[in-house]
Write a protein that holds these residues in place. Structure first.
Motif, mmCIF file in Angstrom:
data_model
loop_
_atom_site.group_PDB
_atom_site.id
_atom_site.type_symbol
_atom_site.label_atom_id
_atom_site.label_comp_id
_atom_site.label_asym_id
_atom_site.label_seq_id
_atom_site.Cartn_x
_atom_site.Cartn_y
_atom_site.Cartn_z
ATOM 1 N N VAL A 156 57.460 57.781 -92.473
ATOM 2 C CA VAL A 156 57.207 58.368 -91.155
ATOM 3 C C VAL A 156 55.913 57.774 -90.603
ATOM 4 O O VAL A 156 54.896 57.730 -91.309
ATOM 5 C CB VAL A 156 57.075 59.905 -91.242
ATOM 6 C CG1 VAL A 156 56.733 60.497 -89.875
ATOM 7 C CG2 VAL A 156 58.345 60.534 -91.799
ATOM 8 N N VAL A 157 55.958 57.324 -89.348
ATOM 9 C CA VAL A 157 54.758 56.832 -88.677
ATOM 10 C C VAL A 157 54.538 57.693 -87.433
ATOM 11 O O VAL A 157 55.374 57.707 -86.518
ATOM 12 C CB VAL A 157 54.894 55.336 -88.313
ATOM 13 C CG1 VAL A 157 53.646 54.862 -87.572
ATOM 14 C CG2 VAL A 157 55.100 54.493 -89.575
ATOM 15 N N VAL A 158 53.425 58.430 -87.433
ATOM 16 C CA VAL A 158 53.096 59.365 -86.354
ATOM 17 C C VAL A 158 51.951 58.785 -85.526
ATOM 18 O O VAL A 158 50.895 58.431 -86.068
ATOM 19 C CB VAL A 158 52.705 60.739 -86.939
ATOM 20 C CG1 VAL A 158 52.232 61.685 -85.843
ATOM 21 C CG2 VAL A 158 53.891 61.348 -87.699
ATOM 22 N N SER A 159 52.161 58.707 -84.237
ATOM 23 C CA SER A 159 51.213 58.014 -83.354
ATOM 24 C C SER A 159 49.807 58.592 -83.415
ATOM 25 O O SER A 159 48.828 57.850 -83.462
ATOM 26 C CB SER A 159 51.739 58.049 -81.912
ATOM 27 O OG SER A 159 51.820 59.395 -81.459
ATOM 28 N N GLY A 160 49.705 59.916 -83.405
ATOM 29 C CA GLY A 160 48.382 60.536 -83.389
ATOM 30 C C GLY A 160 47.545 60.170 -84.598
ATOM 31 O O GLY A 160 46.317 60.029 -84.497
ATOM 32 N N ALA A 161 48.207 60.009 -85.748
ATOM 33 C CA ALA A 161 47.506 59.637 -86.983
ATOM 34 C C ALA A 161 47.071 58.176 -86.949
ATOM 35 O O ALA A 161 46.050 57.802 -87.536
ATOM 36 C CB ALA A 161 48.384 59.903 -88.190
ATOM 37 N N GLU A 162 47.851 57.345 -86.242
ATOM 38 C CA GLU A 162 47.578 55.905 -86.201
ATOM 39 C C GLU A 162 46.715 55.504 -85.004
ATOM 40 O O GLU A 162 46.248 54.372 -84.918
ATOM 41 C CB GLU A 162 48.897 55.123 -86.146
ATOM 42 C CG GLU A 162 49.893 55.473 -87.246
ATOM 43 C CD GLU A 162 49.398 55.152 -88.647
ATOM 44 O OE1 GLU A 162 48.439 54.347 -88.784
ATOM 45 O OE2 GLU A 162 49.971 55.695 -89.611
ATOM 46 N N LYS A 163 46.560 56.446 -84.064
ATOM 47 C CA LYS A 163 45.810 56.197 -82.828
ATOM 48 C C LYS A 163 46.393 55.034 -82.023
ATOM 49 O O LYS A 163 45.678 54.228 -81.419
ATOM 50 C CB LYS A 163 44.324 56.004 -83.114
ATOM 51 C CG LYS A 163 43.679 57.279 -83.669
ATOM 52 C CD LYS A 163 42.197 57.163 -83.831
ATOM 53 C CE LYS A 163 41.522 58.516 -84.055
ATOM 54 N NZ LYS A 163 42.216 59.457 -84.917
ATOM 55 N N MET A 164 47.716 54.958 -82.048
ATOM 56 C CA MET A 164 48.474 54.054 -81.180
ATOM 57 C C MET A 164 49.847 54.680 -80.997
ATOM 58 O O MET A 164 50.243 55.543 -81.792
ATOM 59 C CB MET A 164 48.566 52.641 -81.779
ATOM 60 C CG MET A 164 49.273 52.559 -83.107
ATOM 61 S SD MET A 164 49.441 50.855 -83.716
ATOM 62 C CE MET A 164 47.836 50.564 -84.398
ATOM 63 N N ARG A 165 50.564 54.273 -79.961
ATOM 64 C CA ARG A 165 51.811 54.969 -79.657
ATOM 65 C C ARG A 165 52.801 54.043 -78.974
ATOM 66 O O ARG A 165 52.460 52.929 -78.554
ATOM 67 C CB ARG A 165 51.533 56.190 -78.773
ATOM 68 C CG ARG A 165 50.904 55.846 -77.422
ATOM 69 C CD ARG A 165 50.712 57.065 -76.535
ATOM 70 N NE ARG A 165 50.000 56.754 -75.314
ATOM 71 C CZ ARG A 165 50.529 56.214 -74.210
ATOM 72 N NH1 ARG A 165 51.818 55.912 -74.193
ATOM 73 N NH2 ARG A 165 49.800 55.975 -73.140
ATOM 74 N N LYS A 166 54.048 54.508 -78.899
ATOM 75 C CA LYS A 166 55.052 53.837 -78.083
ATOM 76 C C LYS A 166 54.647 53.966 -76.613
ATOM 77 O O LYS A 166 54.092 54.985 -76.247
ATOM 78 C CB LYS A 166 56.432 54.487 -78.294
ATOM 79 C CG LYS A 166 56.968 54.361 -79.713
ATOM 80 C CD LYS A 166 58.289 55.125 -79.908
ATOM 81 C CE LYS A 166 58.046 56.603 -80.071
ATOM 82 N NZ LYS A 166 59.274 57.347 -80.465
ATOM 83 N N PRO A 167 54.891 52.983 -75.778
ATOM 84 C CA PRO A 167 55.727 51.800 -75.988
ATOM 85 C C PRO A 167 54.943 50.546 -76.394
ATOM 86 O O PRO A 167 55.466 49.443 -76.274
ATOM 87 C CB PRO A 167 56.337 51.604 -74.604
ATOM 88 C CG PRO A 167 55.217 51.983 -73.670
ATOM 89 C CD PRO A 167 54.507 53.132 -74.358
ATOM 90 N N PHE A 168 53.720 50.703 -76.893
ATOM 91 C CA PHE A 168 52.904 49.531 -77.202
ATOM 92 C C PHE A 168 53.453 48.806 -78.429
ATOM 93 O O PHE A 168 53.748 49.424 -79.455
ATOM 94 C CB PHE A 168 51.442 49.938 -77.390
ATOM 95 C CG PHE A 168 50.866 50.555 -76.149
ATOM 96 C CD1 PHE A 168 50.608 49.771 -75.033
ATOM 97 C CD2 PHE A 168 50.622 51.921 -76.076
ATOM 98 C CE1 PHE A 168 50.094 50.332 -73.868
ATOM 99 C CE2 PHE A 168 50.118 52.495 -74.917
ATOM 100 C CZ PHE A 168 49.853 51.694 -73.805
ATOM 101 N N PRO A 169 53.627 47.479 -78.343
ATOM 102 C CA PRO A 169 54.312 46.735 -79.400
ATOM 103 C C PRO A 169 53.656 46.847 -80.762
ATOM 104 O O PRO A 169 54.336 46.814 -81.789
ATOM 105 C CB PRO A 169 54.319 45.287 -78.888
ATOM 106 C CG PRO A 169 53.333 45.232 -77.776
ATOM 107 C CD PRO A 169 53.273 46.599 -77.200
#
Length: 201
Positions: A132-145
């Motif tokens: 699982v990859v969660v945007s908030g944890a990674e500090k990046m989100r869709k739709p960014f490649p």
């Protein structure tokens, strides 16, 4: 040949929407729409998906709209009430794919790192994923490649062997631009038909 299937979560596997909460707060549909289009907007929410803290986000809006303070604080104070439940038809498809043993299955979700654990406690199927990859944890989100690439790199996946499912056409088109086969989710029934076209189901 598809080897990995990547699910979005909100509006695909989980019926999440702020309206589920604000229907309890406002009596008029027009007031709900105004509030979500002008105060607690989707663009504001996406900043939390990108890693901004809930406290910072809430304080920002309370400063801008002091007359709406109680309604703004309800957004995260009563956030769980935005979860209407699982989208059972999609969960059943997920289970069939998992039980087949033919695919690795992942989640790539725009979701606040602070609210995601609440969903994990409520929905057992969130523990079925191979990753699982969660945007908030990674500090990046869709739709960014780079967010899609992070998933591919972390789990050693090839774009051409992956199939992505999302309800947001913007996110689907971003995945396609990276060479990832993608399905624009609209209903479990439509998803099942599309998966059969890919010979996945």
């Amino acid at each position: 040949m598809i080897k990995a299937i990547i699910f979005d979560l909100g509006a695909v596997l989980i019926d999440w929407h702020p309206k589920h909460l604000y229907k309890k707060i406002f009596s008029d549909e027009a007031d709900i729409d105004y509030f979500l289009e002008n105060v607690c907007t989707s663009a504001w929410n996406e900043e939390q998906d990108g890693g901004r803290s809930l406290k910072e986000a809430t304080d920002l809006l309370v400063t801008q709209f002091p007359d709406q303070e109680d309604n703004i604080r309800a957004y995260y104070g009563r956030w769980e009430e935005m979860l209407a439940g699982a989208i059972d038809g999609t969960v059943e498809i997920f289970k069939r794919l998992k039980d087949s043993g033919h695919y690795k299955i992942y989640a790539l979700s725009n979701w606040s790192a602070e609210t995601y654990p609440i969903a994990v406690q409520r929905f057992a199927f969130l523990n079925w994923f191979d990753g699982v990859v969660v945007s908030g944890a990674e500090k990046m989100r869709k739709p960014f490649p780079e967010f899609y690439q992070l998933l591919l790199d972390r789990y050693n996946l090839k774009a051409k062997e992956s199939l992505f499912i999302d309800d947001n056409l913007r996110n689907v088109e971003a995945a396609r631009s990276l060479g990832i086969e993608s399905i624009h989710f609209q209903s479990p029934e439509q998803l099942e038909m599309d998966l059969k076209q890919y010979s996945v189901l």
